[in-house]
Design a protein around this motif. Structure first.
Motif, PDB file in Angstrom:
ATOM      1  N   HIS A 220       0.832  -1.193   0.000  1.00 59.40           N
ATOM      2  CA  HIS A 220       0.000   0.000   0.000  1.00 59.40           C
ATOM      3  C   HIS A 220       0.871   1.248   0.000  1.00 59.40           C
ATOM      4  CE1 HIS A 220      -2.253   3.298   2.004  1.00 59.40           C
ATOM      5  NE2 HIS A 220      -3.241   2.853   1.243  1.00 59.40           N
ATOM      6  N   THR A 221       0.497   2.215  -0.838  1.00 56.96           N
ATOM      7  CA  THR A 221       1.165   3.512  -0.873  1.00 56.96           C
ATOM      8  C   THR A 221       0.213   4.575  -0.363  1.00 56.96           C
ATOM      9  OG1 THR A 221       2.518   2.887  -2.798  1.00 56.96           O
ATOM     10  CG2 THR A 221       2.273   5.252  -2.336  1.00 56.96           C
ATOM     11  N   SER A 222       0.639   5.319   0.644  1.00 56.84           N
ATOM     12  CA  SER A 222      -0.160   6.453   1.105  1.00 56.84           C
ATOM     13  C   SER A 222       0.004   7.598   0.117  1.00 56.84           C
ATOM     14  CB  SER A 222       0.298   6.909   2.491  1.00 56.84           C
ATOM     15  OG  SER A 222      -0.108   6.004   3.480  1.00 56.84           O
ATOM     16  N   ILE A 223      -1.103   8.131  -0.364  1.00 53.81           N
ATOM     17  CA  ILE A 223      -1.023   9.202  -1.356  1.00 53.81           C
ATOM     18  C   ILE A 223      -0.307  10.426  -0.786  1.00 53.81           C
ATOM     19  CG2 ILE A 223      -3.280  10.215  -0.823  1.00 53.81           C
ATOM     20  CD1 ILE A 223      -3.627  10.611  -3.892  1.00 53.81           C
ATOM     21  N   ALA A 224      -0.403  10.629   0.518  1.00 53.41           N
ATOM     22  CA  ALA A 224       0.276  11.780   1.137  1.00 53.41           C
ATOM     23  C   ALA A 224       1.785  11.699   0.979  1.00 53.41           C
ATOM     24  CB  ALA A 224      -0.097  11.874   2.610  1.00 53.41           C
ATOM     25  N   SER A 225       2.319  10.476   0.849  1.00 51.56           N
ATOM     26  CA  SER A 225       3.766  10.325   0.672  1.00 51.56           C
ATOM     27  C   SER A 225       4.229  10.840  -0.683  1.00 51.56           C
ATOM     28  CB  SER A 225       4.160   8.853   0.828  1.00 51.56           C
ATOM     29  OG  SER A 225       3.679   8.067  -0.265  1.00 51.56           O
ATOM     30  N   LEU A 226       3.287  11.007  -1.615  1.00 55.08           N
ATOM     31  CA  LEU A 226       3.604  11.475  -2.963  1.00 55.08           C
ATOM     32  C   LEU A 226       3.315  12.964  -3.128  1.00 55.08           C
ATOM     33  CD1 LEU A 226       1.872   8.532  -4.889  1.00 55.08           C
ATOM     34  CD2 LEU A 226       4.256   8.661  -4.135  1.00 55.08           C
ATOM     35  N   ALA A 227       2.849  13.602  -2.066  1.00 56.70           N
ATOM     36  CA  ALA A 227       2.377  14.988  -2.190  1.00 56.70           C
ATOM     37  C   ALA A 227       2.902  15.882  -1.062  1.00 56.70           C
ATOM     38  CB  ALA A 227       0.850  15.003  -2.208  1.00 56.70           C
ATOM     39  N   PRO A 228       4.209  16.027  -0.928  1.00 58.54           N
ATOM     40  CA  PRO A 228       4.742  16.861   0.152  1.00 58.54           C
ATOM     41  C   PRO A 228       4.392  18.332   0.024  1.00 58.54           C
ATOM     42  CG  PRO A 228       6.483  16.249  -1.381  1.00 58.54           C
ATOM     43  CD  PRO A 228       5.276  15.443  -1.767  1.00 58.54           C
ATOM     44  N   ASP A 229       4.046  18.762  -1.200  1.00 59.01           N
ATOM     45  CA  ASP A 229       3.729  20.169  -1.438  1.00 59.01           C
ATOM     46  C   ASP A 229       2.242  20.483  -1.330  1.00 59.01           C
ATOM     47  OD1 ASP A 229       3.480  18.475  -3.726  1.00 59.01           O
ATOM     48  OD2 ASP A 229       3.238  20.243  -4.998  1.00 59.01           O
ATOM     49  N   LEU A 230       1.420  19.458  -1.069  1.00 61.21           N
ATOM     50  CA  LEU A 230      -0.021  19.652  -0.954  1.00 61.21           C
ATOM     51  C   LEU A 230      -0.461  19.452   0.492  1.00 61.21           C
ATOM     52  CD1 LEU A 230      -1.266  17.700  -4.110  1.00 61.21           C
ATOM     53  CD2 LEU A 230      -0.667  20.127  -3.903  1.00 61.21           C
ATOM     54  N   PHE A 231      -1.643  19.942   0.803  1.00 59.51           N
ATOM     55  CA  PHE A 231      -2.204  19.752   2.142  1.00 59.51           C
ATOM     56  C   PHE A 231      -3.041  18.475   2.102  1.00 59.51           C
ATOM     57  CE2 PHE A 231      -5.241  21.621   5.560  1.00 59.51           C
ATOM     58  CZ  PHE A 231      -4.573  20.922   6.552  1.00 59.51           C
ATOM     59  N   CYS A 232      -2.654  17.476   2.896  1.00 65.48           N
ATOM     60  CA  CYS A 232      -3.310  16.171   2.879  1.00 65.48           C
ATOM     61  C   CYS A 232      -3.790  15.796   4.281  1.00 65.48           C
ATOM     62  CB  CYS A 232      -2.355  15.087   2.390  1.00 65.48           C
ATOM     63  SG  CYS A 232      -1.713  15.336   0.726  1.00 65.48           S
ATOM     64  N   THR A 233      -4.885  15.063   4.307  1.00 66.91           N
ATOM     65  CA  THR A 233      -5.392  14.498   5.550  1.00 66.91           C
ATOM     66  C   THR A 233      -5.602  13.004   5.330  1.00 66.91           C
ATOM     67  OG1 THR A 233      -6.534  16.566   6.071  1.00 66.91           O
ATOM     68  CG2 THR A 233      -7.197  14.624   7.298  1.00 66.91           C
ATOM     69  N   THR A 234      -4.971  12.197   6.183  1.00 64.20           N
ATOM     70  CA  THR A 234      -5.003  10.744   6.037  1.00 64.20           C
ATOM     71  C   THR A 234      -5.698  10.126   7.242  1.00 64.20           C
ATOM     72  OG1 THR A 234      -2.902  10.814   4.821  1.00 64.20           O
ATOM     73  CG2 THR A 234      -3.595   8.683   5.695  1.00 64.20           C
ATOM     74  N   PHE A 235      -6.585   9.172   6.979  1.00 65.34           N
ATOM     75  CA  PHE A 235      -7.367   8.515   8.022  1.00 65.34           C
ATOM     76  C   PHE A 235      -7.001   7.038   8.114  1.00 65.34           C
ATOM     77  CE2 PHE A 235      -9.696  12.023   6.253  1.00 65.34           C
ATOM     78  CZ  PHE A 235     -10.360  12.622   7.312  1.00 65.34           C
ATOM     79  N   SER A 236      -6.902   6.546   9.335  1.00 62.03           N
ATOM     80  CA  SER A 236      -6.719   5.109   9.537  1.00 62.03           C
ATOM     81  C   SER A 236      -7.189   4.751  10.937  1.00 62.03           C
ATOM     82  CB  SER A 236      -5.259   4.692   9.311  1.00 62.03           C
ATOM     83  OG  SER A 236      -5.155   3.270   9.222  1.00 62.03           O
ATOM     84  N   GLY A 237      -7.020   3.486  11.322  1.00 65.58           N
ATOM     85  CA  GLY A 237      -7.488   3.057  12.631  1.00 65.58           C
ATOM     86  C   GLY A 237      -7.289   1.573  12.830  1.00 65.58           C
ATOM     87  N   LEU A 238      -7.800   1.058  13.935  1.00 69.65           N
ATOM     88  CA  LEU A 238      -7.568  -0.333  14.321  1.00 69.65           C
ATOM     89  C   LEU A 238      -8.777  -1.233  14.141  1.00 69.65           C
ATOM     90  CD1 LEU A 238      -5.623   0.228  17.688  1.00 69.65           C
ATOM     91  CD2 LEU A 238      -4.690   0.057  15.365  1.00 69.65           C
ATOM     92  N   SER A 239      -9.945  -0.667  13.812  1.00 66.38           N
ATOM     93  CA  SER A 239     -11.179  -1.452  13.803  1.00 66.38           C
ATOM     94  C   SER A 239     -11.076  -2.699  12.947  1.00 66.38           C
ATOM     95  CB  SER A 239     -12.345  -0.586  13.308  1.00 66.38           C
ATOM     96  OG  SER A 239     -12.644   0.429  14.218  1.00 66.38           O
ATOM     97  N   LYS A 240     -10.448  -2.587  11.790  1.00 67.10           N
ATOM     98  CA  LYS A 240     -10.406  -3.703  10.847  1.00 67.10           C
ATOM     99  C   LYS A 240      -9.124  -4.524  11.005  1.00 67.10           C
ATOM    100  CE  LYS A 240     -14.080  -1.675   9.197  1.00 67.10           C
ATOM    101  NZ  LYS A 240     -15.436  -2.166   9.465  1.00 67.10           N
ATOM    102  N   SER A 241      -7.981  -3.871  11.054  1.00 66.02           N
ATOM    103  CA  SER A 241      -6.712  -4.602  11.088  1.00 66.02           C
ATOM    104  C   SER A 241      -6.500  -5.332  12.410  1.00 66.02           C
ATOM    105  CB  SER A 241      -5.547  -3.645  10.840  1.00 66.02           C
ATOM    106  OG  SER A 241      -5.452  -2.678  11.865  1.00 66.02           O
ATOM    107  N   HIS A 242      -7.121  -4.842  13.488  1.00 62.76           N
ATOM    108  CA  HIS A 242      -6.952  -5.482  14.785  1.00 62.76           C
ATOM    109  C   HIS A 242      -8.270  -6.046  15.327  1.00 62.76           C
ATOM    110  CE1 HIS A 242      -3.137  -3.461  14.377  1.00 62.76           C
ATOM    111  NE2 HIS A 242      -2.687  -4.176  15.375  1.00 62.76           N
TER     112      HIS A 242
END
Length: 405
Positions: A220-242
């Protein structure tokens, strides 16, 4: 007599976790009939449980978690999230740009309320996780749906995104891995989305709750890792993976060029303070959950439950005349396509209702994910293979003679 009606703000919100099909399922259960629920991504009822270490940590921290935390979350949780972002190569993440929440759902609502004014537009995929559309609408914005292309492994249609941008467009949402399709967006597609956002000065919201449920050796690639010059908000959590959906553990991370969103951040902080803080005992497990061995990997490798259930349901659905499905690469959803001409289907919600009434199988119709054509539905393949075998057999028998009236 004075009566009270719902707020007019809800008139155009098309998100209802109940709905007529689910209401009918509840009524059937009240009559004592068993309903197989393939409609919601809740791991617990299907025998999945949280890692033992996570459970022990929550229990041991409960006594010390009785007061409010910082509105954004406890230090150890946000520090662990920041370190996780470093692993994901998300740039310019700081402790004050990390917000814990009572699941990602709460944070999606908070983020939309802080951003959108009446009439603002935001690009959201179709099909989507419908809470995005509902929260954008409730905030006064207008959700504009761009197409994800089934013929291209359900990847976003870049040209359709470009066509739907107007002077009112403020942001674009991506859901990667995707719910309901199980698609995983390749890096080159993400780079194209970043370029579009760059050209039109759009904020990027990326829902990545399934980023640790990736199969087939893919990454998986986080899109924010490709956009250092843009304002990004990334969401994640434990509900599914854990497998702790009921604990309500999510987070939101601001990254990139945050100078473009100073006023927006002020709004986020205001809303975050208004709800005081998220569930403190649940926050206490984030550090343990993100550190060390990830037990979910046992499920997504060949021989693991989620992997083998994915393999089975993909073959079984494609073996049913009149059905086809793209193989999901992540999460635990599949979004099969119905031959609407073969079955005379004009209303996919009616199809879901008819299947429930005849076979006691509960699914979600494609329209529930803001998919306009009546030709898709979502199956959650969390049940064991024996249960999935029964369900697919029942579905095949149902479709052998189904014609919508």
């Amino acid at each position: 007599m004075r009566t009270f009606s719902k707020s007019s703000k809800l008139d155009n919100v098309l998100y209802d976790v109940r709905g007529p099909v689910v209401e009918e399922a509840a009524r059937m259960e009240e009559e004592g009939r068993h309903v197989l629920k393939l409609n919601i991504g809740n791991p617990a009822p299907f025998g999945f449980s949280a890692p033992e270490e996570v459970i022990r940590d929550m229990i041991s921290n409960v006594r010390d978690s009785q007061g409010y935390s910082d509105s954004r979350g406890i230090f150890s949780a946000r520090k662990a999230i920041m370190q996780y972002c470093q692993v994901k190569k998300i740039p310019n993440v700081s402790m004050d740009g990390i917000y814990t929440g009572n699941g990602v759902s709460e944070l999606i609502n908070l983020s939309m309320q802080a951003l959108l004014d009446n009439g603002d537009e935001i690009l959201i995929p179709a099909p989507d996780y419908p809470l995005w559309t509902a929260c954008a609408t409730l905030a006064g914005g207008r959700a504009v749906h761009y197409i994800c292309d089934e013929k291209s492994d359900w990847n976003p249609d870049i040209e359709d995104i470009k066509r739907k941008i107007t002077y009112k467009t403020k942001a674009i949402v991506i859901i990667n891995p995707n719910n309901p399709t199980g698609a995983l967006y390749p890096k080159e597609v993400l780079e194209q989305i970043v370029q579009v956002a760059r050209e039109h000065e759009l904020m990027i919201f990326s829902d990545e709750i399934y980023d640790r449920l990736i199969m087939d050796g893919l990454e998986h690639t986080s899109i924010a890792s490709l956009a250092p010059d843009l304002f990004c908000t990334t969401f994640s959590g434990l509900s599914k993976s854990h497998m702790v959906a009921g604990f309500r553990v999510g987070w939101m991370v601001l990254s990139g060029d945050k100078s473009k969103g100073k006023d927006y951040i002020e709004g986020l902080n205001m809303l975050s303070n208004m709800r005081l803080c998220s569930n403190v005992p649940a926050q206490s497990i984030i550090q343990t959950a993100l550190g060390g061995y990830q037990s979910v990997e046992e499920y997504i490798q060949p021989g693991g439950r989620i992997y083998e259930q994915r393999e089975y349901i993909y073959r079984a659905l494609n073996d049913i005349p009149g059905l086809s499905a793209v193989k999901p690469k992540a999460a635990f959803y599949i979004f099969p396509k119905l031959d609407v001409d073969k079955f005379d289907i004009k209303n996919d919600e009616q199809f879901a209702y008819d299947l429930l009434r005849e076979k006691q199988i509960l699914i979600v119709h494609g329209g529930g994910f803001n998919w306009e054509m009546p030709d898709h539905f979502r199956i959650v393949y969390l049940p064991d293979i024996r249960t999935l075998k029964t369900a697919s057999g029942q579905l095949a028998g149902f479709l052998e003679r189904y014609h919508q009236k």
